[in-house]
Design a protein around this motif. Structure first.
Motif, mmCIF file in Angstrom:
data_model
loop_
_atom_site.group_PDB
_atom_site.id
_atom_site.type_symbol
_atom_site.label_atom_id
_atom_site.label_comp_id
_atom_site.label_asym_id
_atom_site.label_seq_id
_atom_site.Cartn_x
_atom_site.Cartn_y
_atom_site.Cartn_z
ATOM 1 N N ASP A 132 0.749 -1.328 0.219
ATOM 2 C CA ASP A 132 0.122 -0.088 -0.037
ATOM 3 C C ASP A 132 0.611 1.232 0.161
ATOM 4 N N PRO A 133 1.078 2.113 -1.290
ATOM 5 C CA PRO A 133 2.066 3.419 -1.621
ATOM 6 C C PRO A 133 1.602 4.395 -0.154
ATOM 7 N N ALA A 134 0.457 4.480 0.269
ATOM 8 C CA ALA A 134 -0.217 5.257 1.376
ATOM 9 C C ALA A 134 0.151 5.054 2.960
ATOM 10 N N SER A 135 0.267 4.127 2.993
ATOM 11 C CA SER A 135 0.539 3.439 4.514
ATOM 12 C C SER A 135 1.197 4.009 5.286
ATOM 13 N N PRO A 136 1.938 4.339 6.195
ATOM 14 C CA PRO A 136 2.579 4.704 7.174
ATOM 15 C C PRO A 136 3.149 4.356 8.296
ATOM 16 N N LEU A 137 3.183 2.672 7.580
ATOM 17 C CA LEU A 137 4.113 1.705 8.141
ATOM 18 C C LEU A 137 5.951 2.214 7.875
ATOM 19 N N SER A 138 6.717 1.973 9.222
ATOM 20 C CA SER A 138 7.995 2.746 9.350
ATOM 21 C C SER A 138 8.734 1.585 8.389
ATOM 22 N N SER A 139 7.707 0.029 8.885
ATOM 23 C CA SER A 139 8.741 -1.141 7.989
ATOM 24 C C SER A 139 7.475 -1.888 7.469
ATOM 25 N N ARG A 140 7.972 -1.589 5.808
ATOM 26 C CA ARG A 140 6.821 -2.804 5.255
ATOM 27 C C ARG A 140 7.026 -3.897 5.179
ATOM 28 N N CYS A 141 8.005 -4.220 5.868
ATOM 29 C CA CYS A 141 8.435 -6.096 5.705
ATOM 30 C C CYS A 141 7.997 -6.108 7.500
ATOM 31 N N GLN A 142 6.551 -6.725 8.095
ATOM 32 C CA GLN A 142 6.686 -7.591 9.011
ATOM 33 C C GLN A 142 6.050 -8.780 8.917
ATOM 34 N N LYS A 143 5.609 -9.655 10.149
ATOM 35 C CA LYS A 143 4.196 -10.896 10.204
ATOM 36 C C LYS A 143 2.915 -10.304 9.594
ATOM 37 N N LYS A 144 2.338 -11.683 8.648
ATOM 38 C CA LYS A 144 1.507 -10.939 8.776
ATOM 39 C C LYS A 144 0.537 -10.948 9.365
ATOM 40 N N THR A 145 0.392 -11.645 10.481
ATOM 41 C CA THR A 145 -0.556 -11.033 11.038
ATOM 42 C C THR A 145 -0.579 -9.371 11.882
ATOM 43 N N ASN A 146 0.750 -9.080 11.941
ATOM 44 C CA ASN A 146 0.806 -8.168 12.444
ATOM 45 C C ASN A 146 0.197 -6.995 11.216
ATOM 46 N N LEU A 147 0.836 -7.170 10.079
ATOM 47 C CA LEU A 147 0.026 -5.976 9.230
ATOM 48 C C LEU A 147 -1.045 -5.861 9.120
ATOM 49 N N GLU A 148 -1.639 -7.182 9.408
ATOM 50 C CA GLU A 148 -3.158 -7.208 9.496
ATOM 51 C C GLU A 148 -3.990 -6.545 10.902
ATOM 52 N N ALA A 149 -3.463 -6.927 12.186
ATOM 53 C CA ALA A 149 -3.518 -6.512 13.100
ATOM 54 C C ALA A 149 -3.368 -4.650 13.554
ATOM 55 N N SER A 150 -2.358 -4.210 12.814
ATOM 56 C CA SER A 150 -1.800 -2.854 12.868
ATOM 57 C C SER A 150 -3.003 -1.618 11.891
ATOM 58 N N GLY A 151 -3.832 -2.424 11.175
ATOM 59 C CA GLY A 151 -4.287 -1.044 10.701
ATOM 60 C C GLY A 151 -4.627 -0.327 10.181
ATOM 61 N N LYS A 152 -2.694 -0.362 9.165
ATOM 62 C CA LYS A 152 -2.098 0.752 9.029
ATOM 63 C C LYS A 152 -2.204 0.082 7.304
ATOM 64 N N CYS A 153 -1.930 -1.063 6.198
ATOM 65 C CA CYS A 153 -1.807 -1.842 5.305
ATOM 66 C C CYS A 153 -3.422 -2.311 4.626
ATOM 67 N N MET A 154 -3.278 -1.614 4.274
ATOM 68 C CA MET A 154 -5.399 -2.971 3.224
ATOM 69 C C MET A 154 -4.586 -4.303 2.658
ATOM 70 N N LYS A 155 -5.968 -4.794 3.842
ATOM 71 C CA LYS A 155 -5.575 -6.444 3.056
ATOM 72 C C LYS A 155 -5.450 -6.612 1.924
ATOM 73 N N GLU A 156 -5.975 -6.371 1.268
ATOM 74 C CA GLU A 156 -4.990 -6.452 -0.443
ATOM 75 C C GLU A 156 -4.478 -6.115 -0.773
ATOM 76 N N ASN A 157 -3.664 -5.521 -0.124
ATOM 77 C CA ASN A 157 -1.867 -4.879 -0.488
ATOM 78 C C ASN A 157 -1.303 -5.784 0.521
ATOM 79 N N ILE A 158 -1.928 -6.950 1.434
ATOM 80 C CA ILE A 158 -0.463 -7.745 2.249
ATOM 81 C C ILE A 158 0.033 -9.077 0.818
ATOM 82 N N TYR A 159 1.086 -8.386 1.205
ATOM 83 C CA TYR A 159 1.399 -9.490 -0.088
ATOM 84 C C TYR A 159 2.626 -10.848 0.204
ATOM 85 N N GLN A 160 1.768 -11.570 0.656
ATOM 86 C CA GLN A 160 2.440 -13.157 0.723
ATOM 87 C C GLN A 160 2.577 -13.971 -0.332
#
Length: 507
Positions: free
Chosen positions: A45-73
């Motif tokens: 997600d180019p609009a994500s404010p995350l400092s690190s785009r690479c995280q555990k998938k569960t953490n990315l989903e729980a953060s609410g700072k990356c749209m689920k359809e933009n989480i790539y694994q």
């Protein structure tokens, strides 16, 4: 060797999970992220404010700072074409098929085992009596993969390539487990074949290593993207800036910040080489960290402002009397200690102008008594009798002369000085009286006397005869009453009466 306790195993699991988290967050590209471990995922997600785009998938989903359809694994798995022959069918060259499937394609991530299942029907050739055993055979195995073989032999799943004395017509399960060891060495699709000695047919196994992201392919790049200030390409949701620019949106001129490339600019936001940008708790803005939360601070967002000691009746952080900064309490004025629980003022320890009665010291607004003393103001002995009831008192006593007798010698003799009443109104002549001071040591002796030999009737006032008159001593009276009695000119000082009696008992 003692077995590990559940607590120790739990701690090990937490440490391992933390290690995986750190490894994910260190990655700076989608491809690196996927190679870090099977649990790592990338935010595109180019609009994500995350400092690190690479995280555990569960953490990315729980953060609410990356749209689920933009989480790539990448998704691992194995599949076979629907055109595979079944056991018993006539296959190529008009031979009977004894193993299925004939082709398996596997998608494998580094460190995550992937399995392929096969079935084999064993038929003993009449011309080959030695074919009672099942022996697997295969072509050369790819060196960048770990490959294991399992056979369901006589009802047990065994890691082996051989099963002996297999009945004619037996249907057997065969499993191949493949694990990618290192993405850095593998290149492209790998393959090998699998068969059974005595059977002419083989199965082909194709392994596709998942060591990158499809979005990294050039045709998926968004060149001169508006997300990148028009001076960089958007790749997998992240800006790849032109040579002169850096930053999350290519907004930082490198020369202005004294660096040659974006990597050097990012490194200014790392506490040490290889550590996450801003500790994973903030964004790097032109070489300086901006922390994601007010609960985190520091040049590299590594200070946790929620981990200070707790104290006070409500178990609040810093006892509710200070601010938590980087794991340490900054106490308000008038409080100290790690948890700000200690009051520095001594006002609560002062009684009659003295700190803890002179028998202790003030600590955190409370008296800490010396050995042998107790009470809120250290005014009582550990035996329970309050000290200081009798302060230094000036007493008037009859001057002894050569004719003075002891109380045992006086008897009923009216001429004996001890049996003569004192006339309070008579003038006092210096030649007949001696003024002396009763010391605290004298009263200690009196107290010891009453501790060792208490009155036989403790519920009634103690009556002590004193030179022809009576003086009552109430042991239960408070200090104020004792002082009022001692100040009266009509009553002989208590100390004047008690001291000779106490000394007579001891000597």
């Amino acid at each position: 060797m003692r077995p590990l306790t559940p607590l120790v195993l739990g701690l090990i699991a937490v440490i391992c999970a933390a290690k995986v988290e750190d490894e994910c967050m260190v990655a700076t590209s989608c491809g690196q992220c996927i190679q870090k471990g099977p649990s790592c995922a990338w935010c595109m997600d180019p609009a994500s404010p995350l400092s690190s785009r690479c995280q555990k998938k569960t953490n990315l989903e729980a953060s609410g700072k990356c749209m689920k359809e933009n989480i790539y694994q990448p998704v691992t798995g194995s599949e076979s074409p629907p055109t595979s022959f079944r056991i018993g069918d006539k296959g190529h060259h008009n031979t009977t098929v004894m193993m299925e499937p004939q082709i398996v394609t596997m998608k494998v991530k580094m460190g995550e085992p992937m399995k392929a299942q096969f079935k084999y029907k064993h038929v003993r050739p009449a011309a080959d009596p030695s074919a009672i055993n099942v022996q697997l055979q295969h072509s050369e195995l790819p060196s960048d993969f770990q490959v294991k073989f399992f056979i369901m032999c006589k009802g047990k799943r065994m890691e082996t390539k051989r099963c002996d004395d297999v009945p004619d017509g037996e249907l057997m399960d065969i499993e191949v487990e493949v694990t990618l060891k290192d993405c850095a060495k593998v290149t492209g699709t790998q393959t090998f074949s699998l068969g059974v000695i005595g059977y002419r047919g083989v199965a082909g196994i194709y392994i596709n290593p998942l060591c990158g992201c499809e979005c990294e392919i050039v045709r998926f790049h968004e060149k001169a993207s508006h997300f990148c200030s028009g001076t960089g390409n958007l790749i997998c949701g992240q800006c790849q800036c032109d040579k002169e620019k850096g930053g999350n949106k290519c907004e930082c001129p490198l020369a202005q910040y004294g660096v040659k490339n974006y990597k050097e600019l990012e490194d200014k936001c790392r506490e040490k080489p290889g550590s996450p940008i801003c500790g994973g708790n903030g964004k790097c803005n032109c070489g300086k960290c901006q922390c994601d939360s007010i609960q985190v601070s520091g040049d590299f967002c590594s200070c946790d402002n929620t981990s200070c000691p707790v104290g006070g009746p409500d178990a609040r952080q810093c006892s509710g009397r200070g601010m938590c900064k980087c794991g340490k309490c900054e106490c308000e004025e008038g409080f100290e200690r790690d948890d700000c629980s200690c009051e520095t003022s001594k006002d609560k320890c002062i009684e009659n102008g003295k700190e803890c009665g002179g028998n202790g010291h003030c600590e955190c607004g409370k008296c800490v008594c010396n050995n042998g003393w107790t009470g809120a103001f250290c005014a009582a002995t550990e035996k329970g009798v309050k000290k200081g009831t009798f302060n230094k008192t000036t007493t008037v006593t009859k001057k002894e002369d050569a004719t003075t007798k002891s109380s045992s010698e006086c008897g009923d003799d009216d001429e004996c000085p001890l049996n003569q009443a004192i006339d309070d109104d008579a003038p006092v002549e210096d030649s007949e009286l001696v003024v002396r001071t009763t010391t605290e040591m004298d009263f200690d002796l009196i107290e010891q006397h009453f501790h060792l030999q208490p009155p036989s009737i403790i519920d009634e006032p103690v009556i002590v005869p004193a030179a022809g008159s009576q003086s009552q001593l109430h042991l239960e009276k408070e200090d104020a009453e004792a002082e009022e009695q001692s100040s009266s000119s009509s009553i002989v000082s208590i100390a004047t009466v008690l001291l000779p009696l106490a000394l007579a008992r001891y000597f």
